[in-house]
Design an enzyme around this catalytic site. Structure first.
Site, short mmCIF file in Angstrom:
data_model
loop_
_atom_site.label_atom_id
_atom_site.label_comp_id
_atom_site.label_asym_id
_atom_site.label_seq_id
_atom_site.Cartn_x
_atom_site.Cartn_y
_atom_site.Cartn_z
N VAL A 104 7.55 27.29 4.07
CA VAL A 104 6.12 27.00 3.96
C VAL A 104 5.74 26.11 5.12
O VAL A 104 6.45 25.14 5.43
CB VAL A 104 5.80 26.30 2.62
N CYS A 105 4.64 26.47 5.80
CA CYS A 105 4.12 25.65 6.88
C CYS A 105 5.20 25.41 7.94
O CYS A 105 5.90 26.34 8.34
CB CYS A 105 3.58 24.34 6.29
N SER A 106 5.37 24.17 8.37
CA SER A 106 6.30 23.88 9.46
C SER A 106 7.76 23.88 9.02
O SER A 106 8.65 23.57 9.81
CB SER A 106 5.95 22.54 10.12
#
Length: 321
Positions: A104-106
């Site tokens: 998720v995300c970074s």
């Protein structure tokens, strides 16, 4: 009943919503008869971690003591910028084992550092796409979608996109009805398709500096079914067509035609998802003129036609003609 296990990796500086958003989706699914997700969180040493917003999360235990999961989920956050080498090493060893490896995300930065994303098409938060691509040239970074599934690897853009991805995984495991009910309880869409852009047309384009061009941008958004040819828009801005087209691109970073295409597509998608309007009526109201013209636009941009798009993502039963 098949129980599926999900292990969420915790570390200092993790984004709390990257953790709790997907976990709420899986926990919600587990309330259905015949559906069971065993959720665990783990940090390197089992100690509590401090999230990027200052919350403290207490894991179930250490990564070393965690059973091998069906799904391994790596959230993002400021802590992905300079991760503990031991965490990267653990991901390098254990990343290949689960049925699904999710970021998720970074969190994609951690998986890439551990060599888990080489050769795969992935996405991440728009703000770190360039960083990921530069640091890991063997990874095929796509900055556009909100999530990408490439084999057993699933990656998502920032924060709320993790919920979209988790809903997609639940739908894959247990069907659309279960995922739809969870989405309604969480008051989110079921589900934004992975190919949807991280930005709307309005956010993707820069806002024009000059008032006449800003007014034209607003007009396009509010009147997708109107005559949005360059000549018509130039007249509204009181500029010659040539001057208007040049100024619009200079100030927004895109051409008038491309901006109009994106606005119309987004408007049509919302109507297909949220209303019971027929495809023919939606095509007219969005400026496509005919269902076939809208179908071509959908296939070109999304790889699927309007009727199939509605079947997968719509919340209403409608006349698809």
């Amino acid at each position: 009943m098949k129980q599926r296990s999900v292990l969420v990796v915790l570390f200092d500086g993790v984004q709390s919503l990257d953790v709790t958003g997907p976990m709420e989706v899986f926990a919600g699914a587990s309330k259905f008869p015949g559906v069971r997700y065993e959720l665990r969180t783990a940090s390197l040493d089992g100690a509590p971690v401090r999230t990027s917003c200052g919350l403290t999360l207490v894991p179930h235990g250490s990564l070393a003591g965690a059973p091998a999961p069906d799904t391994l989920l790596v959230p993002g956050g400021a802590g992905t910028r300079a991760p503990a080498p031991a965490l990267v090493d653990w991901l390098r060893v254990h990343g290949p084992l689960p049925e699904r490896l999710v970021s998720v995300c970074s969190g994609a930065l951690l998986l890439a550092a551990a060599g888990q994303l080489d050769g795969h098409r992935v996405t991440t938060h728009w703000n770190v796409c360039d960083t990921l691509a530069r640091a890991h040239p063997a990874v095929r970074v796509d900055p556009e979608p909100i999530f990408v599934r490439d084999g057993r690897i699933a990656t998502s853009a920032g924060v709320t996109a993790g919920i979209d991805l988790a809903l997609a995984l639940v739908e894959e495991d247990h069907g659309r009805d279960v995922a739809l009910t969870i989405a309604r309880h969480l008051v989110v869409f079921l589900r934004r398709p992975g190919g949807q852009s991280q930005f709307s047309a309005q956010l993707r384009a820069q806002t024009a500096r000059r008032e006449p061009l800003r007014e034209v941008q607003h007009w396009i958004t509010e009147h997708p079914g109107a005559d949005l040819s360059v000549d018509a828009l130039a007249a509204r801005a009181r500029l010659s067509p040539r001057h208007f087209a040049r100024a619009f691109r200079a100030e927004t970073g895109t051409t008038p035609g491309r901006y109009v295409d994106r606005v119309r597509l987004e408007h049509a998608r919302r109507l297909l998802e949220d209303t019971a309007d027929g495809v023919a009526g939606i095509a007219r109201s969005c400026g496509y003129g005919t269902p076939e013209a809208m179908r071509r636009a959908f296939v070109k941009a999304l790889g699927t036609g309007p009727a199939e798009y509605r079947r997968r993502f719509g919340s209403h039963t409608a006349d698809h003609s």
